[in-house]
Design a protein around this motif. Structure first.
Motif, PDB file in Angstrom:
ATOM      1  N   VAL A   1      12.296  33.703 157.042  1.00 19.46           N
ATOM      2  CA  VAL A   1      12.184  34.829 156.129  1.00 19.46           C
ATOM      3  C   VAL A   1      11.041  35.699 156.604  1.00 19.46           C
ATOM      4  O   VAL A   1       9.921  35.230 156.773  1.00 19.46           O
ATOM      5  N   SER A   2      11.322  36.960 156.855  1.00 16.33           N
ATOM      6  CA  SER A   2      10.291  37.841 157.383  1.00 16.33           C
ATOM      7  C   SER A   2       9.643  38.626 156.257  1.00 16.33           C
ATOM      8  O   SER A   2      10.324  39.127 155.374  1.00 16.33           O
TER       9      SER A   2
ATOM     10  N   ALA B   1      25.076  41.646 153.833  1.00 10.93           N
ATOM     11  CA  ALA B   1      23.776  41.792 153.191  1.00 10.93           C
ATOM     12  C   ALA B   1      23.535  43.236 152.762  1.00 10.93           C
ATOM     13  O   ALA B   1      23.986  44.176 153.416  1.00 10.93           O
ATOM     14  N   VAL B   2      22.817  43.400 151.662  1.00 12.48           N
ATOM     15  CA  VAL B   2      22.463  44.716 151.144  1.00 12.48           C
ATOM     16  C   VAL B   2      20.972  44.735 150.852  1.00 12.48           C
ATOM     17  O   VAL B   2      20.304  43.705 150.832  1.00 12.48           O
TER      18      VAL B   2
ATOM     19  N   LEU C   1       9.357  44.157 145.585  1.00 10.24           N
ATOM     20  CA  LEU C   1       9.806  43.920 146.952  1.00 10.24           C
ATOM     21  C   LEU C   1      11.096  44.675 147.226  1.00 10.24           C
ATOM     22  O   LEU C   1      11.870  44.968 146.307  1.00 10.24           O
ATOM     23  N   LEU C   2      11.326  44.974 148.492  1.00  8.77           N
ATOM     24  CA  LEU C   2      12.661  45.306 148.966  1.00  8.77           C
ATOM     25  C   LEU C   2      13.229  44.037 149.585  1.00  8.77           C
ATOM     26  O   LEU C   2      12.605  43.429 150.457  1.00  8.77           O
ATOM     27  N   VAL C   3      14.392  43.641 149.120  1.00  8.33           N
ATOM     28  CA  VAL C   3      15.039  42.421 149.601  1.00  8.33           C
ATOM     29  C   VAL C   3      16.333  42.805 150.300  1.00  8.33           C
ATOM     30  O   VAL C   3      17.134  43.577 149.762  1.00  8.33           O
ATOM     31  N   HIS C   4      16.513  42.293 151.493  1.00  9.56           N
ATOM     32  CA  HIS C   4      17.760  42.502 152.236  1.00  9.56           C
ATOM     33  C   HIS C   4      18.445  41.153 152.333  1.00  9.56           C
ATOM     34  O   HIS C   4      17.982  40.248 153.037  1.00  9.56           O
TER      35      HIS C   4
ATOM     36  N   THR D   1      22.946  34.012 157.933  1.00 14.99           N
ATOM     37  CA  THR D   1      22.045  35.152 158.048  1.00 14.99           C
ATOM     38  C   THR D   1      20.697  34.804 157.435  1.00 14.99           C
ATOM     39  O   THR D   1      20.484  33.690 156.962  1.00 14.99           O
ATOM     40  N   THR D   2      19.791  35.767 157.429  1.00  5.69           N
ATOM     41  CA  THR D   2      18.461  35.553 156.880  1.00  5.69           C
ATOM     42  C   THR D   2      18.232  36.444 155.671  1.00  5.69           C
ATOM     43  O   THR D   2      18.895  37.465 155.498  1.00  5.69           O
ATOM     44  N   VAL D   3      17.298  36.041 154.844  1.00  8.01           N
ATOM     45  CA  VAL D   3      16.812  36.868 153.742  1.00  8.01           C
ATOM     46  C   VAL D   3      15.526  37.534 154.205  1.00  8.01           C
ATOM     47  O   VAL D   3      14.593  36.857 154.636  1.00  8.01           O
ATOM     48  N   GLU D   4      15.486  38.852 154.140  1.00  7.89           N
ATOM     49  CA  GLU D   4      14.300  39.598 154.557  1.00  7.89           C
ATOM     50  C   GLU D   4      13.651  40.216 153.327  1.00  7.89           C
ATOM     51  O   GLU D   4      14.325  40.872 152.531  1.00  7.89           O
ATOM     52  N   GLU D   5      12.364  40.018 153.180  1.00  6.72           N
ATOM     53  CA  GLU D   5      11.644  40.512 152.012  1.00  6.72           C
ATOM     54  C   GLU D   5      10.436  41.323 152.460  1.00  6.72           C
ATOM     55  O   GLU D   5       9.635  40.859 153.265  1.00  6.72           O
TER      56      GLU D   5
END
Length: 426
Positions: free
Chosen positions: A5-6, A155-156, A143-146, A123-127
């Motif tokens: 998670v980035s 993913a959105v 946060l913006l979460v992708h 896939t990954t969760v990016e925060e």
């Protein structure tokens, strides 16, 4: 498989919002009927929303929140990282110490969902932390979460607000206490009633006139009497998790934007306006279709997502990520895919799980077909389009039944539209 998670720690200035990665969020269902009838209602709802999207404002940039002292931010950031790693591990022994005991099961499950879906999709969760504020001893982190969501194929990006309070050994994720929401209020317009707490007052006041206009236009488009029933439709904005898969009748609850996943680029007011328009449309379309026995089974789900792609274009004046993906696919496979024909649209539902190559092809066909009809023939065709879809359940009959032209003539115009709007050809 292990997914990283980035995190990126920064506060986004108002002028920078337009450059952040855009996401796509289909409209949530306002109710559920059964089987293909529900898919038909969902498809018609999306088409109607598309026609009135100009009344719902475009992307509203979020003003940056007041930041906390750096030491507080640095203290919370490691907790976010540990929390993400714990959710991805699906190990309760790692998750439980990071959650406040008062958090109920439904919220724990909601917070786990993006990581579960990401793991399943590989896939990954990016925060990205964009802002933070303090409320007493509580820290509010925006946060913006992708990440994947239950409503989308891929993913959105969405905005999410999280709340943390001090624990014995670490910050604990929690929810605002009831006292933070303030008193209950009720406001009425000629056709709608709103129930909400003080915390959501600003967002509610910003949408009253707009929602009245949407309500009246929806009734006009669907040729329904706008006179309110003895009990007005009530929009109740709650500080709780509200399922989008339930039928609520004349009292429609919505999760407060302060607790919701808000599509990237939307303000809280825009999110409420969008959600309420979907709920009202769903109720009206339910009136039109629930007792209709003539609808044929058809592949409606790609239609729902395709029209939502066009809806996002109108809402935020930019294409959805899916549109960009199908543009790329069409450019690479134009010799294989062109020209388009109505017969290319499958007459039966796609099997689940969806095979992405087939799905994106169907999405491209339907998105471009919807766009062509609404662009070339005008949105005043919408009532007739809804009637054709309701009565026949298929796009194959649209040219003759809606427009009075031969399928070959329709396909010729459709392909010219695709060449211009998807391939950039003159």
């Amino acid at each position: 498989m292990t997914h990283e998670v980035s995190f990126e720690w920064r506060v986004v200035e108002d002028a920078d919002w337009h450059s952040l990665p855009a996401g796509f969020a289909p409209a949530e269902p306002g109710h559920r009927t059964s089987g293909d009838r529900w898919l038909l209602v969902a498809a018609l709802r999306a088409a109607v929303i598309l026609s009135i999207a100009w009344l719902i404002p475009g992307a509203t940039h979020q003003a940056p929140l007041e930041t906390l002292p750096p030491t507080t931010g640095l203290a919370v950031l490691p907790v976010l990282e540990r929390e993400a790693a714990a959710w991805q591990s699906n190990d309760l022994a790692r998750i439980e110490p990071l959650l406040a005991p008062e958090v109920r099961f439904e919220w724990r499950n909601e917070w786990r969902t993006p990581f579960t879906l990401a793991t399943a999709a590989g896939t990954t969760v990016e925060e990205t932390v964009i802002a933070q504020t303090s409320h007493g001893d509580m820290v509010q982190v925006t946060l913006l979460v992708h990440a994947p969501t239950p409503w989308t194929l891929n993913a959105v990006t969405y905005r999410e607000t999280r709340y943390y309070r001090p624990g014995e050994q670490s910050w604990l994720r929690t929810l605002p206490p009831p006292s933070d929401w303030g008193e209950e209020h009720t406001l009425e317009t000629p056709h709608l009633r709103y129930q909400f707490r003080t915390r959501d007052t600003e967002a509610v006041l910003a949408i009253l006139d707009r929602n009245e206009s949407v309500y009246l236009l929806l009734h006009e488009l669907l040729e329904l009497d706008p006179s309110p029933e003895p009990e007005k439709l009530t929009i109740r904005i709650d500080p709780r998790l509200v399922s989008g898969w339930a039928y609520f009748g004349r009292i429609q609850p919505l999760t407060s934007p302060a607790l919701a996943r808000v599509p990237h680029g939307m303000s809280d007011a825009d999110y409420l306006a969008h959600s309420i328009a979907n709920r009202v449309t769903g109720l009206l379309l339910n009136q039109l279709t629930l007792d209709d026995k003539r609808g044929e089974q058809a592949k409606w789900q790609p239609l729902v997502w395709a029209i939502n792609g066009w809806m996002r274009t109108d809402l935020q004046a930019r294409r959805s990520p899916w549109h960009r993906r199908v543009e790329t696919m069409l450019d690479r496979r134009r010799a294989e895919l062109l020209p388009f024909h109505l017969a290319d649209i499958l007459d039966s539902p796609l099997p689940r799980p969806y095979e992405q190559r087939t799905f994106m092809h169907q999405y491209l066909l339907i998105e471009s077909l919807v766009g062509y009809i609404l662009t070339a023939y005008g949105r005043d065709q919408l009532p007739g389009l809804l009637a054709v879809l309701r009565d026949h359940g298929s796009w194959q009959v649209v040219p003759e039944m809606l427009l009075g032209i031969a399928p070959a003539e329709f396909e010729d115009g459709w392909n010219r539209f695709v060449a211009t709007h998807y391939l950039g050809m003159p």
